[in-house]
Design a protein around this motif. Structure first.
Motif, PDB file in Angstrom:
ATOM      1  N   GLN A   3       3.975   1.519  -1.007  1.00  0.00           N
ATOM      2  CA  GLN A   3       4.675   1.614  -2.286  1.00  0.00           C
ATOM      3  C   GLN A   3       3.761   2.145  -3.379  1.00  0.00           C
ATOM      4  OE1 GLN A   3       6.134  -2.363  -2.861  1.00  0.00           O
ATOM      5  NE2 GLN A   3       8.013  -2.017  -1.677  1.00  0.00           N
ATOM      6  N   HIS A   4       2.506   1.723  -3.325  1.00  0.00           N
ATOM      7  CA  HIS A   4       1.553   2.217  -4.324  1.00  0.00           C
ATOM      8  C   HIS A   4       1.292   3.706  -4.138  1.00  0.00           C
ATOM      9  CE1 HIS A   4      -1.869   2.230  -7.050  1.00  0.00           C
ATOM     10  NE2 HIS A   4      -2.586   2.827  -6.100  1.00  0.00           N
ATOM     11  N   GLU A   5       1.192   4.152  -2.876  1.00  0.00           N
ATOM     12  CA  GLU A   5       0.916   5.561  -2.613  1.00  0.00           C
ATOM     13  C   GLU A   5       2.104   6.446  -3.003  1.00  0.00           C
ATOM     14  OE1 GLU A   5      -1.835   7.084  -1.536  1.00  0.00           O
ATOM     15  OE2 GLU A   5      -2.941   5.185  -1.636  1.00  0.00           O
ATOM     16  N   SER A   6       3.317   5.944  -2.804  1.00  0.00           N
ATOM     17  CA  SER A   6       4.510   6.753  -3.086  1.00  0.00           C
ATOM     18  C   SER A   6       5.065   6.519  -4.483  1.00  0.00           C
ATOM     19  CB  SER A   6       5.600   6.441  -2.056  1.00  0.00           C
ATOM     20  OG  SER A   6       5.976   5.072  -2.127  1.00  0.00           O
ATOM     21  N   HIS A   7       4.433   5.613  -5.247  1.00  0.00           N
ATOM     22  CA  HIS A   7       4.898   5.275  -6.594  1.00  0.00           C
ATOM     23  C   HIS A   7       6.367   4.868  -6.579  1.00  0.00           C
ATOM     24  CE1 HIS A   7       1.143   6.886  -8.178  1.00  0.00           C
ATOM     25  NE2 HIS A   7       1.342   7.959  -7.425  1.00  0.00           N
ATOM     26  N   SER A   8       6.707   4.042  -5.566  1.00  0.00           N
ATOM     27  CA  SER A   8       8.085   3.602  -5.409  1.00  0.00           C
ATOM     28  C   SER A   8       8.101   2.094  -5.191  1.00  0.00           C
ATOM     29  CB  SER A   8       8.759   4.320  -4.223  1.00  0.00           C
ATOM     30  OG  SER A   8      10.042   3.777  -3.979  1.00  0.00           O
ATOM     31  N   THR A   9       9.194   1.478  -5.572  1.00  0.00           N
ATOM     32  CA  THR A   9       9.360   0.039  -5.378  1.00  0.00           C
ATOM     33  C   THR A   9      10.308  -0.284  -4.226  1.00  0.00           C
ATOM     34  OG1 THR A   9      11.157  -0.002  -7.011  1.00  0.00           O
ATOM     35  CG2 THR A   9       8.908  -0.447  -7.808  1.00  0.00           C
TER      36      THR A   9
ATOM     37  N   HIS B  81       0.834  -1.203   0.000  1.00  0.00           N
ATOM     38  CA  HIS B  81       0.000   0.000   0.000  1.00  0.00           C
ATOM     39  C   HIS B  81       0.870   1.255   0.000  1.00  0.00           C
ATOM     40  CE1 HIS B  81      -3.027   2.943   1.134  1.00  0.00           C
ATOM     41  NE2 HIS B  81      -2.306   3.259   2.201  1.00  0.00           N
TER      42      HIS B  81
END
Length: 386
Positions: A56-62, A54
């Motif tokens: 990672q999805h919010e921050s657009h990071s992997t 969640h």
């Protein structure tokens, strides 16, 4: 001399077939507890993984998100805002661990006879198993943010890492961040108190457990292991499981003994009718439930109600009066009790009237499947057969 007598008694106990059956049923309970515990750990790991995905999805990071978490990511809790932070969180873990250990040792010492001791361990195993199963469900369906901004998430990357971490997670030495609803710490503390409340022989044991439980729950909140709502739900569900277990067991005892105290418990009113009979000497409801009856004094006012079949189908179709045997008629006359009010094992029961049934507001009685399952879990069949 005392050691020799103890060893001789233990050798005789091991040779008893009844002990083997009771022990096997208890091992099943604790084996199920371990299986459900491992499953709960998997659910906890999966909850943390969902939280990471969640973020990672919010921050657009992997990349793996790291603590501290922003205050906006946490839930607002009035009780946590009021309580100070407990830096030595291990105090809470020790209180939880000692609570269940002292409860088991104390109740085993206070119990009378080997059967009651084994039965107590079995009941504790089954109740904690049911609570952990419920907890694995609540953890799986809803992901709750960490209750402290410093909780570092480190989900297992492989199945082997998960297996290696399972014992430490079950022991509490390794914690998760999002396994909040509901509090496993509170569950262990409260179930220990409920066992003391039911099996303690002196009020001092109950008072000690109440203080231990209260302090333990307070430290759980101060250590920021859980939100307040997690503790509240744990208290409610633990109370529910504990009392539902014994309520179902009591109904199973009545069913096995052929007793019927309420039309709700009587399945098929067209097949059975109520008759007052003498207590069965080979059956004791309190003994089947695991209640110490050594100090109970038998009273002539005690009785049981047995479900008697109706009159023979070949007899007059209009006559549905149950036929009492001669000794049953004598018992009814000797008791000389009001037909709407009876006493059994110190508990008062009233014959269900039409007003009583209507007040319950139900159309169907409680099913018998769950009491049968609880009876098998508790080993009721083993105590009856022996």
């Amino acid at each position: 001399m005392a050691l020799r007598q103890f060893m001789q008694a233990a050798a005789e106990l091991v040779q008893m077939p009844a002990f083997h059956y009771e022990l096997a049923r208890t091992l099943v309970a604790w084996a199920m507890l371990y299986v459900v515990g491992v499953w709960m750990v998997i659910c906890q790991q999966w909850s943390d993984t969902r939280w990471v995905l969640h973020l990672q999805h919010e921050s657009h990071s992997t990349s793996m998100p790291l603590a501290p978490w922003p205050a906006t990511a946490l839930l607002q809790d009035q009780m946590l805002d009021f309580l100070p932070v407990l830096e030595r969180a291990w105090i809470s873990d020790k209180l939880v661990g000692t609570s269940i250990i002292i409860c088991i040792i104390g109740c085993l010492v206070l119990a009378h006879g080997w059967r009651m001791r084994v039965m107590l361990l079995r009941r504790l195993g089954w109740m904690v198993t049911l609570l952990y199963l419920l907890r694995s469900i609540t953890i799986s369906v809803t992901t709750v943010p960490p209750s402290t901004p410093l909780c570092q998430i480190a989900p297992a990357q492989t199945a082997w890492q998960l297996i290696r971490a399972t014992p430490d997670i079950l022991a509490g030495s390794v914690g998760q961040c999002t396994d909040k609803i509901f509090s496993g710490h509170t569950t262990i503390l409260f179930i220990s108190f409920l066992f003391w409340r039911r099996y303690a022989t002196h009020w001092a044991f109950i008072a000690y457990s109440a203080v231990h439980t209260t302090v333990g729950i307070t430290t759980v909140l101060m250590a920021r292991y859980h939100y307040t709502v997690d503790v509240v739900i744990a208290l409610l569900l633990t109370f529910f499981v504990h009392h539902t277990y014994y309520a179902a067991l009591a109904q199973a005892v009545q069913s096995h003994a052929g007793l019927c105290f309420d039309t709700v418990d009587c399945q098929g009113d067209s097949v059975y009718s109520m008759a007052i009979v003498a207590p069965k000497p080979e059956w004791d409801r309190d003994s089947a439930l695991g209640v110490d009856t050594s100090v109970r004094v038998s009273s002539p006012d005690q009785f049981v109600r047995k479900r008697e079949p109706l009159s023979n189908p070949d007899s007059d179709a209009g006559d549905h009066t149950p036929q009492l045997n001669h000794h049953e008629i004598e018992v009814v006359e000797s008791l000389d009790l009001h037909p709407m009010h009876r006493v059994y094992s110190g508990v008062e029961y009233s014959r269900p009237s039409e007003t009583h049934v209507l007040a319950l507001g139900i159309n169907r009685p409680f099913g018998s499947m769950f009491p049968r399952i609880v009876a098998w879990m508790d080993g009721l069949d083993l105590r009856i057969n022996s």
